[in-house]
Scaffold this motif. Structure first.
Motif, PDB file in Angstrom:
ATOM      1  N   GLY A 157       0.811  -1.218   0.000  1.00  0.00           N
ATOM      2  CA  GLY A 157       0.000   0.000   0.000  1.00  0.00           C
ATOM      3  C   GLY A 157       0.841   1.263   0.000  1.00  0.00           C
ATOM      4  N   ALA A 158       2.017   1.203   0.638  1.00  0.00           N
ATOM      5  CA  ALA A 158       2.885   2.375   0.696  1.00  0.00           C
ATOM      6  C   ALA A 158       3.449   2.738  -0.671  1.00  0.00           C
ATOM      7  CB  ALA A 158       4.031   2.119   1.678  1.00  0.00           C
ATOM      8  N   HIS A 159       3.454   1.769  -1.609  1.00  0.00           N
ATOM      9  CA  HIS A 159       3.970   2.003  -2.960  1.00  0.00           C
ATOM     10  C   HIS A 159       2.857   2.298  -3.969  1.00  0.00           C
ATOM     11  CE1 HIS A 159       7.370  -0.082  -1.078  1.00  0.00           C
ATOM     12  NE2 HIS A 159       8.129   0.467  -1.993  1.00  0.00           N
ATOM     13  N   ALA A 160       1.617   2.285  -3.519  1.00  0.00           N
ATOM     14  CA  ALA A 160       0.479   2.399  -4.439  1.00  0.00           C
ATOM     15  C   ALA A 160      -0.051   3.826  -4.532  1.00  0.00           C
ATOM     16  CB  ALA A 160      -0.642   1.466  -3.987  1.00  0.00           C
ATOM     17  N   LEU A 161      -0.884   4.041  -5.535  1.00  0.00           N
ATOM     18  CA  LEU A 161      -1.616   5.298  -5.677  1.00  0.00           C
ATOM     19  C   LEU A 161      -3.002   5.124  -5.059  1.00  0.00           C
ATOM     20  CD1 LEU A 161      -0.763   6.132  -9.407  1.00  0.00           C
ATOM     21  CD2 LEU A 161       0.360   7.017  -7.354  1.00  0.00           C
ATOM     22  N   TRP A 162      -3.488   6.152  -4.365  1.00  0.00           N
ATOM     23  CA  TRP A 162      -4.787   6.084  -3.711  1.00  0.00           C
ATOM     24  C   TRP A 162      -5.600   7.328  -4.052  1.00  0.00           C
ATOM     25  CZ3 TRP A 162      -6.030   1.688  -0.950  1.00  0.00           C
ATOM     26  CH2 TRP A 162      -4.949   0.854  -0.595  1.00  0.00           C
ATOM     27  N   ALA A 163      -6.853   7.303  -3.704  1.00  0.00           N
ATOM     28  CA  ALA A 163      -7.756   8.453  -3.834  1.00  0.00           C
ATOM     29  C   ALA A 163      -7.740   9.019  -5.262  1.00  0.00           C
ATOM     30  CB  ALA A 163      -7.391   9.524  -2.795  1.00  0.00           C
TER      31      ALA A 163
END
Length: 245
Positions: free
Chosen positions: A221-227
């Protein structure tokens, strides 16, 4: 450990976790050989394998009820999805294609299972629960259906990501991640983890396993794009599918 818990373990009313067994073995000063054997047994006891063929024989709709029960009893459900979009996010056309695979296709009527799967999606609107869905770019691009349907499916992800209790992330292939995306997994609070395999599902209840998968989700999750960043990627992808590219 409370006496009541020890009693429930002794009488077989409670399955001890691996941590429980470690505590008991330490308290009793059990020798190393016996300790290793008993811990190995505890790990086996805390893992459950559910054969997909058995699920097909008794009806895939029963599996949907089991999943609904897991979701109903959890407050935070986190899906890591390296290959496909999961049932809670699927549109009916994608759902049918994903369930009817060419290798050992379900030799049964999928209508009831699909109806229950769609019914399960109502829980996404329960504000008392939080959902996090982390998809790799591969999962969003894998064409289970024709491009026009894939476009609608991706639109569905964008729409659901607007709900206040749902987070949808995308892990791009261009990002370096120091661990492999080996398989789909779902964590239900700190109670259990389910792992999806081609031939079935593995259920883990050992707290150490649960913590391991929670840490994996945090890492990915720390490497992903969100929102908005994730929505931008998904919107572009939906447009690409609509253009038939």
């Amino acid at each position: 450990m409370s006496q009541s818990k020890v009693s429930r373990i002794e009488t077989g009313r409670l399955l001890p976790s691996v941590v429980d067994v470690e505590q008991v073995l330490t308290a009793l000063e059990v020798d190393d050989v016996s300790r290793r054997e008993l811990l190995a047994l505890a790990r086996v006891a805390n893992a459950e394998y559910q054969d997909v063929r058995a699920s097909v024989r008794r009806g895939l709709h029963h599996r949907q009820r089991e999943l609904a029960a897991l979701e109903a009893n959890a407050t935070l459900v986190r899906h890591f999805l390296p290959t496909l979009i999961t049932g809670l996010l699927q549109i009916p056309e994608y759902m049918r294609a994903a369930m009817h695979t060419p290798i050992q296709p379900a030799a049964c009527d999928l209508s009831k299972a699909i109806a229950l799967k769609l019914e399960r999606q109502a829980i996404l609107h329960d504000k008392a629960k939080n959902f996090e869905f982390l998809l790799t770019e591969s999962a969003t691009r894998w064409q289970v259906c024709e491009p026009s349907i894939m476009a609608v499916q991706i639109d569905r992800l964008v729409s659901l990501s607007q709900l206040p209790n749902i987070r949808i992330g995308v892990l791009l292939l261009s990002v370096q991640v120091d661990n492999g995306a080996y398989h789909t997994f779902v964590t239900y609070d700190r109670r259990l983890v389910t792992i999806e395999l081609f031939t079935g599902q593995l259920v883990l209840r050992d707290p150490k396993d649960i913590d391991h998968y929670r840490a994996l989700f945090d890492l990915f999750g720390a490497h992903a794009l969100w929102a908005d960043d994730a929505r931008s990627v998904l919107t572009t992808l939906a447009d690409t599918f609509r253009a038939g590219k």
